[in-house]
Scaffold this active site. Structure first.
Site, PDB file in Angstrom:
ATOM      1  N   VAL A 208       1.064  -1.233  -0.053  1.00  0.00           N
ATOM      2  CA  VAL A 208      -0.327  -0.092  -0.541  1.00  0.00           C
ATOM      3  C   VAL A 208       0.473   1.289   0.133  1.00  0.00           C
ATOM      4  O   VAL A 208       2.042   1.643   0.970  1.00  0.00           O
ATOM      5  CB  VAL A 208      -0.894  -0.047   1.453  1.00  0.00           C
ATOM      6  CG1 VAL A 208      -1.673   1.442   1.383  1.00  0.00           C
ATOM      7  CG2 VAL A 208      -1.584  -0.946   0.893  1.00  0.00           C
ATOM      8  N   HIS A 209       1.039   2.369  -1.080  1.00  0.00           N
ATOM      9  CA  HIS A 209       1.485   3.432  -0.921  1.00  0.00           C
ATOM     10  C   HIS A 209       0.780   4.527  -1.846  1.00  0.00           C
ATOM     11  O   HIS A 209       0.965   5.147  -1.881  1.00  0.00           O
ATOM     12  CB  HIS A 209       2.790   3.286  -1.733  1.00  0.00           C
ATOM     13  CG  HIS A 209       3.048   2.773  -2.593  1.00  0.00           C
ATOM     14  ND1 HIS A 209       2.357   2.176  -4.168  1.00  0.00           N
ATOM     15  CD2 HIS A 209       3.247   3.755  -3.907  1.00  0.00           C
ATOM     16  CE1 HIS A 209       2.434   2.459  -5.131  1.00  0.00           C
ATOM     17  NE2 HIS A 209       2.796   3.259  -5.374  1.00  0.00           N
ATOM     18  N   ARG A 210      -0.441   4.764  -2.552  1.00  0.00           N
ATOM     19  CA  ARG A 210      -0.335   4.913  -3.059  1.00  0.00           C
ATOM     20  C   ARG A 210      -0.856   6.412  -2.330  1.00  0.00           C
ATOM     21  O   ARG A 210      -1.969   6.401  -1.004  1.00  0.00           O
ATOM     22  CB  ARG A 210      -1.858   4.933  -4.290  1.00  0.00           C
ATOM     23  CG  ARG A 210      -1.345   4.004  -5.347  1.00  0.00           C
ATOM     24  CD  ARG A 210      -1.331   4.547  -6.553  1.00  0.00           C
ATOM     25  NE  ARG A 210      -0.671   4.070  -7.664  1.00  0.00           N
ATOM     26  CZ  ARG A 210      -0.370   3.530  -8.414  1.00  0.00           C
ATOM     27  NH1 ARG A 210       0.452   5.132  -8.857  1.00  0.00           N
ATOM     28  NH2 ARG A 210       0.119   3.547 -10.028  1.00  0.00           N
TER      29      ARG A 210
END
Length: 391
Positions: A208-210
């Site tokens: 998860v990084h957006r």
């Protein structure tokens, strides 16, 4: 022909590995090719940067700009400024940019303002969500590029719909080229399953990084709770991106990851090993979506849209709301697909004749051929007219 390759983030290192290998092979075969790599520094954690160069055999960067950890505007502006100085000092015949990051945008803008040809690898992708910084980056890069190197027919059609038809080439996806090489290497070199005590056990892998997930508290809270619920059913491994870690600390939610195996970002081959043997992958990464597809692993995308629409159309990728109930339901969808794809170990990699729309594993070689052919045509045209060809 002199090529300057601009990279700065994990997905770009993967793609550049395939193209750089093809450039080296062509040069050894007698082609007049020389590549110089500029690393912007956008991803600077060792496991998100230097380890990729080591494990994928990417040539050391000729220039390292050392710019990272900044907001979008500052990051793009400083890369543009320093890259411009590099390009002015040693002008190349073409500037090669990849994907949709701030490094992509800065590289394309620096080149076009100096009247240098731009080639965009992974051109034509669209999420049609202009709130994503990545969408703005890829659209602008496409519209200032001279060569648009598309991974899929859908990407070609997207460009045509925007009136972009000149310089467009369907070459396939260089990430598939890398996947063909990386799976075997990862099986032989990575010991990550033993380190995490996952050998022979079904597990979920998560990235998860957006910005849409990390900087929206409701979405991030839903994802974290969803992961806790999935972790009651099987181990959940979360290599934690620096942006996501910072957001969790900012919100004071460190205790919301109880039961989830949080690790630092992993070297490339360890990540490939985990992807290939996962029971399911939850991600908001475009690159990880494709890698899941290549390795026959069902993917749950924690977004409302994806650039890689083919994975959804083929029933291997599910768009999922960032809500706990939706994530648990997605798990029920994914597990039977994993069994169909090759069992718990996922021995097979998706091949072109098995419905893979991403090429034949030779995209990098096609890219090098397009670059060389275009350079030759330009040289021939310039010689015939006595004028420089702006393309």
């Amino acid at each position: 022909m002199k090529i300057v390759t601009v990279v700065g983030a994990r997905p770009q290192f993967i793609k550049a590995a395939a193209v750089s290998r093809a450039v080296t092979g062509a040069a050894e075969a007698g082609w007049d090719l020389e590549e110089s790599i500029v690393h912007t520094g956008q991803h600077y954690h060792d496991n998100m940067s230097a380890s990729f160069f080591r494990e994928l055999g990417i040539p050391e960067p000729a220039h390292h700009l050392g710019i990272g950890g900044l907001p979008h505007g500052a990051l793009t502006g400083r890369i543009l400024e320093r890259l411009e100085a590099v390009l002015v000092t040693t002008p190349p015949d073409v500037v090669l940019v990849y994907g949709d990051t701030d490094s992509t945008l800065a590289g394309a803008l620096a080149a076009v303002k100096l009247h240098l040809p731009v080639a965009h690898v992974e051109a034509g992708l669209r999420s049609f969500n202009r709130e994503m910084p990545e969408e703005i980056n890829r659209v602008v890069a496409d519209h200032v590029s001279n060569l648009l190197l598309c991974p899929t027919g859908t990407a070609v059609a997207n460009l045509a719909n925007e009136g972009v038809r000149t310089g467009v080439h369907l070459v396939g996806d260089v990430m598939y080229d890398v996947a063909l090489h990386a799976r075997t290497r990862a099986q032989g070199l990575s010991g990550i399953h033993g380190i995490l005590d996952l050998a022979g056990r079904p597990y979920a892998l998560v990235t998860v990084h957006r910005q849409e997930n990390t900087d929206t508290p409701d979405r991030l809270a839903g994802i974290l709770e969803g992961l806790r619920r999935v972790a009651r059913r099987m181990p959940v491994v979360l290599p934690l991106h620096p942006r996501t870690r910072a957001a969790i600390v900012r919100y004071g939610w460190q205790d919301r990851l109880d039961g989830v195996r949080v690790v630092d970002p992993l070297p490339y081959l360890d990540m490939v090993a985990l992807e290939a043997d996962a029971a399911v992958i939850f991600t908001d990464s475009g690159g990880v979506q494709k890698e899941a597809f290549f390795y026959g692993v069902a993917c749950v995308t924690l977004r409302e849209e994806t650039e890689w629409v083919e994975t959804v159309q083929l029933g291997r990728n599910l768009l999922c709301d960032a809500a706990p109930e939706a994530m648990v339901q997605a798990l029920h969808w994914a597990l039977p697909l994993r069994t169909q794809a090759g069992g718990e170990t996922g021995d097979a990699i998706i091949s072109p004749d098995a419905g893979n729309p991403y090429g034949d594993g030779h995209a990098a070689e096609k890219i090098v051929r397009v670059l060389c052919d275009t350079h030759l045509q330009k040289a021939t045209s310039s010689h015939a007219t006595g004028k420089d060809d702006p393309t």
